[in-house]
Design an enzyme around this catalytic site. Sequence first.
Site, PDB file in Angstrom:
ATOM      1  CG  LEU A 251      -1.295   1.124   1.050  1.00  0.00           C
ATOM      2  CD1 LEU A 251      -3.083   0.629   1.750  1.00  0.00           C
ATOM      3  CD2 LEU A 251      -1.173   2.400   2.188  1.00  0.00           C
TER       4      LEU A 251
ATOM      5  CG  ASP B  99       0.521  10.773   3.732  1.00  0.00           C
ATOM      6  OD1 ASP B  99      -0.896   9.994   3.036  1.00  0.00           O
ATOM      7  OD2 ASP B  99       0.512  11.069   4.905  1.00  0.00           O
TER       8      ASP B  99
ATOM      9  CG  ASP C 276       1.801  13.906   8.835  1.00  0.00           C
ATOM     10  OD1 ASP C 276       2.380  13.070   8.845  1.00  0.00           O
ATOM     11  OD2 ASP C 276       0.913  14.165   8.359  1.00  0.00           O
TER      12      ASP C 276
HETATM   13  C1  FRU Z   1      -1.624  10.914   6.398  1.00  0.00           C
HETATM   14  C2  FRU Z   1      -1.846   9.955   7.288  1.00  0.00           C
HETATM   15  C3  FRU Z   1      -0.191  10.836   8.137  1.00  0.00           C
HETATM   16  C4  FRU Z   1       0.549  10.111   8.987  1.00  0.00           C
HETATM   17  C5  FRU Z   1       0.745   9.034   8.180  1.00  0.00           C
HETATM   18  C6  FRU Z   1       0.975   7.578   7.643  1.00  0.00           C
HETATM   19  O1  FRU Z   1      -2.510   9.587   4.901  1.00  0.00           O
HETATM   20  O2  FRU Z   1      -2.649   9.654   8.260  1.00  0.00           O
HETATM   21  O3  FRU Z   1      -0.695  12.361   8.890  1.00  0.00           O
HETATM   22  O4  FRU Z   1       2.214  10.636   8.740  1.00  0.00           O
HETATM   23  O5  FRU Z   1      -0.721   8.616   6.713  1.00  0.00           O
HETATM   24  O6  FRU Z   1       1.122   6.323   6.797  1.00  0.00           O
END
Ligand code: FRU
Length: 490
Positions: free
Chosen positions: A44, A47, A168
Amino acid sequence: MEWTNEERYRTYDSMTVEERKKLELSVSRSLWRQRYHIQPPYGLLNDPNGFVWYKDRYYLFYQWFPFGAVHGMKHWYQTESIDLINWKNKGVAVKPELSFESHGIYSGSGFVHNEFLYLFYTANKRDGEWNRHASQCLIIMDDKGKMIKQDIPIIQKQPKGYTEHFRDPKVWKEKDSFYMVVGAQRKDLTGCVLLYKSDNLKDWHWLGELKTKEMNFGFMWECPDYFELQNHGVLLFSPQGIQAKNDSFRNIYQSGAYIGQPLDLNNNYFEHEEFQELDAGFDFYAPQTTVSPDGRRLLVGWMGLPEIEYPTDKEGWAHCLTLPREISIKNNIIYQKPVRELQKNRQNKVQRALSIQGITEHIEAFSGEAYEMIVDIEAKSAAIAGLKLRVGEDEETLLYLDKSIQKVVLDRTKAGELFAQEYGTIRQKSYLKEKVRFHLFMDTSSIEVFVNDGEIVFTSRLFPKKESLGVQFFAKEGMANFEAVQWKCK
Ligand code: FRU
């Protein structure tokens, strides 16, 4: 398939050859592999991370869970490109190794400084009670691609007053200092962004919350990104927990921006206008921007959403990234255009001008599964005028202008294998003119539509049958003119 925590929280290193071969075989049988979008080899993708130009090429990493189409132990997968068209898969770049990152390397960003690439990410850990612990971390990469991971986090934990939903990091430079925004959640369970400052990219101190006008806008703000463009400050983020309102906020989670005055860094204050959604389609989340060597602000998003099952999940892979887009601001609205580099991907141009009342036959020359198309429509006396794409037996994706309700519409009700229907199968956006330009990119299982130079964008996955390749034009209750150009993608 139900996944146990042991199965979900394994690192890539532990994948056996048999496991890998099984995944590869399953993926090779998929009808929905993309032709020119970044997609995971298996597993999968979510981001985009660390999107940056460094030395002589773009680096674009993404969130990757290798073992199947679920959200589990996240790694960073690395891709590189010199032209924003051809992306080389470079394999896993960052994997969980240290105790504080035992449950995943979460999203973050890249920043180039003094010949090095600084990669900032969130380390995710669950303790024995399954409580989350998040810290912000750093890897420094040199021009040979050698990465050195700092063995302690640069920010240990969230400040008082905020929950463990703290992730993030995105970094930028202003005068001689570096700043970082981090997505966060207040103790009262509302979302926000926290602001940090550093003089050397390693030692960071908290400046406070980035003060906006919104104290109650969703429960979590993910993937913040701050930049200045054409004298505006722009805060991009992906808020969770916003209620749908008319045609807006129809997806499970949103992403968009506040545009305002450049950030007041003395007071951490951001004077901004209403939140604007970046995309009107079904599948778009967690976008991130960077700057090209010639100064354009480029954006890439995840063409997917959390907590939604997709048709390829059962094949052991899921999702892709959007095409890179150049963004600009006109009348306080963010415009997105496909980057001009993509024009090099064009071949076999086909062109037609048509006046239509009713519906055309399939126009054979236009049919296909991977193409770029620009269609100018003038809805003369017609109430509705537009395109039927990926047409096949009982399948079609509709893209049209409806003058009677003054909207542009993307309808995937009959697009193929359905999913996420509880969020509706039609997306539309208010539109007051009689002429419209649809600039669209079709790939095997996606469509990206840029309306009128990117004033409105629809980004969506589609899962039609292999044979559903038709293109038709239609006009209802009157006549419409079409001028269409199409290029097949290499
Ligand atoms: C967004 C998120 C981010 C996190 C990541 C984990 O889609 O939830 O906040 O860092 O995906 O995969």
